[in-house]
Design an enzyme around this catalytic site. Structure first.
Site, PDB file in Angstrom:
ATOM      1  N   ARG A 167       0.566  -1.271   0.018  1.00 25.88           N
ATOM      2  CA  ARG A 167      -0.098  -0.040  -0.420  1.00 25.88           C
ATOM      3  C   ARG A 167       0.141   1.308  -0.040  1.00 25.88           C
ATOM      4  NH1 ARG A 167      -1.358   1.269   4.586  1.00 25.88           N
ATOM      5  NH2 ARG A 167      -2.294  -0.157   5.359  1.00 25.88           N
ATOM      6  N   TYR A 170     -18.646  16.864 -12.524  1.00 23.16           N
ATOM      7  CA  TYR A 170     -19.475  14.898 -13.495  1.00 23.16           C
ATOM      8  C   TYR A 170     -20.367  14.832 -12.306  1.00 23.16           C
ATOM      9  CZ  TYR A 170     -18.390  10.444 -13.453  1.00 23.16           C
ATOM     10  OH  TYR A 170     -18.504   8.955 -13.280  1.00 23.16           O
ATOM     11  N   ASP A 175     -10.143  19.928 -12.085  1.00 24.11           N
ATOM     12  CA  ASP A 175     -10.400  18.565 -12.670  1.00 24.11           C
ATOM     13  C   ASP A 175     -10.346  18.570 -14.504  1.00 24.11           C
ATOM     14  OD1 ASP A 175     -11.404  15.722 -14.369  1.00 24.11           O
ATOM     15  OD2 ASP A 175     -12.889  15.737 -12.883  1.00 24.11           O
ATOM     16  N   LYS A 212     -10.490   7.743 -17.993  1.00 27.03           N
ATOM     17  CA  LYS A 212     -11.259   8.356 -19.313  1.00 27.03           C
ATOM     18  C   LYS A 212      -9.426   8.166 -20.873  1.00 27.03           C
ATOM     19  CE  LYS A 212     -14.323   8.495 -17.166  1.00 27.03           C
ATOM     20  NZ  LYS A 212     -15.068   9.569 -15.851  1.00 27.03           N
TER      21      LYS A 212
HETATM   22  C1  LIG Z   1     -15.363  10.147 -15.181  1.00 23.42           C
HETATM   23  C2  LIG Z   1     -14.872  11.038 -13.521  1.00 23.42           C
HETATM   24  C3  LIG Z   1     -14.556  11.664 -12.459  1.00 23.42           C
HETATM   25  C4  LIG Z   1     -14.662   9.771 -11.543  1.00 23.42           C
HETATM   26  O1  LIG Z   1     -13.491   9.209 -11.709  1.00 23.42           O
HETATM   27  P1  LIG Z   1     -14.050   7.506 -11.972  1.00 23.42           P
HETATM   28  O2  LIG Z   1     -12.712   7.282 -12.343  1.00 23.42           O
HETATM   29  O3  LIG Z   1     -15.486   7.628 -12.635  1.00 23.42           O
HETATM   30  O4  LIG Z   1     -14.090   7.738 -10.358  1.00 23.42           O
HETATM   31  C5  LIG Z   1     -14.388  12.630 -12.253  1.00 23.42           C
HETATM   32  N1  LIG Z   1     -14.366  13.351 -12.569  1.00 23.42           N
HETATM   33  C6  LIG Z   1     -14.864  13.420 -14.379  1.00 23.42           C
HETATM   34  C7  LIG Z   1     -14.859  15.058 -14.990  1.00 23.42           C
HETATM   35  C8  LIG Z   1     -14.986  12.267 -15.072  1.00 23.42           C
HETATM   36  O5  LIG Z   1     -15.193  12.346 -15.717  1.00 23.42           O
END
Ligand SMILES: *Cc1c(COP(=O)(O)O)cnc(C)c1O
Length: 377
Positions: free
Chosen positions: A46, A98, A170, A195
């Site tokens: 971890r 999101y 983000d 993504k």
């Molecule tokens: C998918 C997404 C998240 C969350 O991420 P996960 O990997 O699904 O936990 C946060 N911000 C944006 C812009 C996203 O598209």
């Protein structure tokens, strides 16, 4: 080094033991100690994992940051960031982040005594007006999902510096290939590496990058203490994927631009939203803080039945949640990704029941356009 050179090499040195050029997948939870307290610096999985460390250095290099900290998901990364504040503190957040970010903050973290203000961050004044004496963080997402609204990263970051607030961006939708918030003055970048960074729809992951020593120390501590770490295999897959980030992003951008233009010229849609279109209200800002416009296109069909039929009829596009993979996806935000956002709040931001979001992949553009044509015919 250039972006692709970093993408292919940063964080990755041939294995000391064998000379293996590719970073091995260190699937181990523990490490030998020669005698009590004597070891090579690695004690427990971890806390330390070399595959994860390679990924962290790789993505830090791409975001032009000093430090990367990997998490088991994007939301685990956001949860860790919210541990930078404590009960009694206040966070300002852009209002159409999101859906899962909204759910985490408003329905879970709020119960820990942390207060959130949701503002339209397209206008810096709305952020300024929401900041209070106990505000610690300004959290923005740009472009937003799925309305593709932009926030001026440089303006928000400068304001945060002046006020001693932590600015967090983000950057999931653009990836560091098209937008690098740290270079625009932000303190912290967060990614759902699920993504574009991983880009092959086979890993759930999150990443935080910062150049601030104090924030890094704290997040590194939280990563180990709270424990939402990704598996070495997932880190390895993501490391494999970032090598092609530049070529993928170029193609996503090119295909999305063609599709946005095609849809704009078609009479059956009410509205096409893409930051690369000149009629996007923030096209000028897009050109100053991004070097491309990405692969996400939102389309308002004007009526829900049309939208639902489109989602049902496409064949190359796949109806599914998520985005940023090499394959094209179609999604209905109101019932899928944003179902947990109250309807009134959704409609207030233009997220109607007739809105469809396209994650344009890197298939042949002719096939994608043909698919759209047949779906609406
Ligand atoms: C998918 C997404 C998240 C969350 O991420 P996960 O990997 O699904 O936990 C946060 N911000 C944006 C812009 C996203 O598209």
């Amino acid at each position: 080094m250039g972006f692709s050179t970093d993408a292919i090499h940063a964080g990755q040195k041939p294995d000391l033991e064998t000379g293996a050029v590719m970073t091995p997948i260190y699937m181990t939870s523990t490490y030998v100690q020669e005698e009590i307290g004597v070891h090579k610096g690695y004690e427990y999985g971890r806390t330390h994992n070399l595959t994860r460390a390679a990924l962290e250095q790789n993505i830090a290099a791409l975001e032009k940051g000093k430090y990367g900290i990997a998490f088991a998901s994007g939301l685990a990364a956001i949860q860790a960031l919210m541990n930078l504040v404590k009960a009694g503190d206040h966070v300002v957040v852009s209002n159409n982040v999101y859906g899962g970010t909204y759910r985490l903050m408003e329905l879970i973290i709020k119960d820990y005594g942390i207060d959130f203000s949701w503002v339209d961050a397209m206008d810096l004044d709305n952020i300024k007006n929401a900041v209070k004496d106990n505000t610690k963080i300004v959290y923005i997402e740009t472009p937003t999902n799925p309305m593709l609204n932009l926030t001026d990263i440089n303006a928000v970051s400068s304001y945060c510096k002046e006020k001693g607030l932590i600015s967090i961006v983000d950057n999931t939708f653009m990836s560091p290939y098209f937008q690098r918030p740290l270079e625009l003055g932000a303190d912290v970048v967060i990614h759902s590496s699920t993504k574009y960074l991983n880009g092959h729809s086979d890993v759930i992951g999150g990443m935080v990058v910062t150049s601030d020593d104090k924030i890094y120390e704290r997040l590194k501590y939280i990563q180990n203490a709270a424990g939402a770490v990704p598996s070495p295999f997932d880190c390895w897959l993501t490391l494999r994927a970032t090598k092609t980030l530049a070529v993928r992003m170029k193609q996503h951008n090119e295909n999305a631009m063609e599709i946005a233009k095609y849809l704009e010229s078609a009479s059956f849609v009410e509205k096409v939203i893409y930051p690369g279109l000149e009629n996007h209200p923030q096209h000028e800002l897009a050109k100053t803080q991004m070097t491309g416009f990405g692969g996400m296109v939102s389309v308002d069909f004007g009526n829900e039945e049309k939208a639902r039929n489109f989602a049902k009829r496409v064949k190359v596009f796949t109806l599914a949640e998520s985005l940023g993979g090499v394959e094209s996806l179609v999604c209905h935000p109101a019932s899928m990704t944003h179902a947990s956002v109250p309807k009134a709040d959704r409609e207030a931001m233009g997220l109607t029941d007739s809105l469809i979001r396209l994650s344009v992949g890197i298939e042949d553009i002719e096939d994608l356009i043909e698919d759209i044509k047949q779906a609406i015919s």
